[in-house]
Scaffold this motif. Sequence first.
Motif, PDB file in Angstrom:
ATOM      1  N   PRO A 151       0.885  -1.225   0.073  1.00 26.14           N
ATOM      2  CA  PRO A 151      -0.055   0.078   0.006  1.00 26.14           C
ATOM      3  C   PRO A 151       0.786   1.359   0.147  1.00 26.14           C
ATOM      4  O   PRO A 151       0.371   2.309  -0.688  1.00 26.14           O
ATOM      5  N   LYS A 152       1.804   1.115   0.660  1.00 27.32           N
ATOM      6  CA  LYS A 152       2.615   2.451   0.708  1.00 27.32           C
ATOM      7  C   LYS A 152       3.410   2.780  -0.639  1.00 27.32           C
ATOM      8  O   LYS A 152       3.460   3.837  -0.904  1.00 27.32           O
TER       9      LYS A 152
ATOM     10  N   ARG B  32      -8.641   3.207  -6.571  1.00 21.76           N
ATOM     11  CA  ARG B  32      -9.833   3.195  -5.858  1.00 21.76           C
ATOM     12  C   ARG B  32     -10.618   1.908  -5.571  1.00 21.76           C
ATOM     13  O   ARG B  32     -11.344   1.767  -5.047  1.00 21.76           O
TER      14      ARG B  32
ATOM     15  N   TYR C 276      -1.104   5.736   4.656  1.00 23.38           N
ATOM     16  CA  TYR C 276      -1.992   4.896   3.570  1.00 23.38           C
ATOM     17  C   TYR C 276      -2.926   4.307   4.267  1.00 23.38           C
ATOM     18  O   TYR C 276      -3.947   3.858   3.569  1.00 23.38           O
TER      19      TYR C 276
ATOM     20  N   LEU D 142       0.651   4.275  -2.743  1.00 23.79           N
ATOM     21  CA  LEU D 142       0.280   5.708  -2.482  1.00 23.79           C
ATOM     22  C   LEU D 142       1.517   6.557  -2.972  1.00 23.79           C
ATOM     23  O   LEU D 142       1.378   7.595  -3.506  1.00 23.79           O
ATOM     24  N   LYS D 143       2.537   6.212  -2.715  1.00 20.38           N
ATOM     25  CA  LYS D 143       3.995   7.002  -3.081  1.00 20.38           C
ATOM     26  C   LYS D 143       4.223   7.141  -4.416  1.00 20.38           C
ATOM     27  O   LYS D 143       4.679   8.046  -5.212  1.00 20.38           O
TER      28      LYS D 143
ATOM     29  N   HIS E 217      -5.606   6.748   4.104  1.00 21.45           N
ATOM     30  CA  HIS E 217      -6.094   6.764   2.485  1.00 21.45           C
ATOM     31  C   HIS E 217      -6.915   5.756   1.994  1.00 21.45           C
ATOM     32  O   HIS E 217      -7.950   6.150   1.224  1.00 21.45           O
ATOM     33  N   PHE E 218      -6.309   4.430   2.325  1.00 18.50           N
ATOM     34  CA  PHE E 218      -7.313   3.329   1.792  1.00 18.50           C
ATOM     35  C   PHE E 218      -8.160   2.643   2.721  1.00 18.50           C
ATOM     36  O   PHE E 218      -8.542   1.335   2.588  1.00 18.50           O
TER      37      PHE E 218
ATOM     38  N   TYR F 235      -0.318   7.104  -7.067  1.00 15.36           N
ATOM     39  CA  TYR F 235      -1.361   7.789  -6.815  1.00 15.36           C
ATOM     40  C   TYR F 235      -1.077   9.217  -7.284  1.00 15.36           C
ATOM     41  O   TYR F 235       0.089   9.853  -7.247  1.00 15.36           O
TER      42      TYR F 235
ATOM     43  N   ASN G 254      -5.784   7.013 -10.834  1.00 11.14           N
ATOM     44  CA  ASN G 254      -6.637   7.282  -9.584  1.00 11.14           C
ATOM     45  C   ASN G 254      -7.795   6.338  -9.383  1.00 11.14           C
ATOM     46  O   ASN G 254      -8.052   5.790  -8.475  1.00 11.14           O
TER      47      ASN G 254
END
Length: 313
Positions: A20-21, A39, A59, A24-25, A62-63, A28, A35
Amino acid sequence: MRIENLPDELFLYIFSFIEPKDLLKGWYNLNYHINMILRSVDIRINIKNNDDFNNSLPYFKHFCSQITHLKDERFFPNTQIDLRSLIKIRFLYLTHCSKEQYQHINPNNQPYLTHFFFSSLPWSFYERILFEQARFPYLISIGCPRGTSIYLLSVTNPINRTIRHLHLHSASNEIIYKFIQYLPSIISLTIDYLYTNSSSSPLLFTDSRVRRLNIVNSLSSQFHLEQLLLSVGFSDLTDLCITFDTCDFHQLAYTLTRFSCLKHFNLRVNTYHSGLNLIATRLMSPWFLSLNYEHIINRYSQKQAILINNIRK
């Protein structure tokens, strides 16, 4: 051809292997199309300590509505996770669960929950989840902590036919017998610590649908485990994984002949007499053909154990 032209299904498959990190980095806000795909990604998060949680917090926030798998192994969490935000969670494992958290665990907040294990919940919670009308509609796997399952011995509950996998932290033969009575559709059973109840009474024979049985640590004698295997009647058993401190291989060889459906057998024996003849022992049973020593190294000692990992062709 540009990467944006790849099918969305391929993106989802690729993203399922990315942490996940890194999603996002690294991905995203590249563009609107990416994007939108992000989702729809199912997010899996594993937390081993408070530093892990602090690092994963950006994250996680965010998630949060996309998290389908969460394993929090913290014994003393500095910050509790708000379970109400996990609206798509399917697998939930909490080593420590606060009173506020378990009050938020219900079918309205986590409607898709299929697997969960908590080690610090009152038995009344499990009774509500397993035996009352307001159940999780997709729940098939449940884990019960030490101590709480003893209350099952002195109560009468309705039958639950939706649970397929049961994970008990610690249990005696009597408790296992009761669970199988109340949850007759179980096909997979894991027990971290099997112990002997000094006041135990002989078990009446019953039948089960269990196909996979895993005894991680046997604190009971080999006799009590074999009594469980024979009295419960695991006629459909295909996978058996057990651990003994010591082992009577002659008796075990006889016991294994009772399971005609067995396909995979894994045995670990922690201690054994110095004169053990590996070749002669291997001939006692077809399941002993892979009998061998395994070196086990930890920070306290280096020792050998006997290991069998055999699969019927």
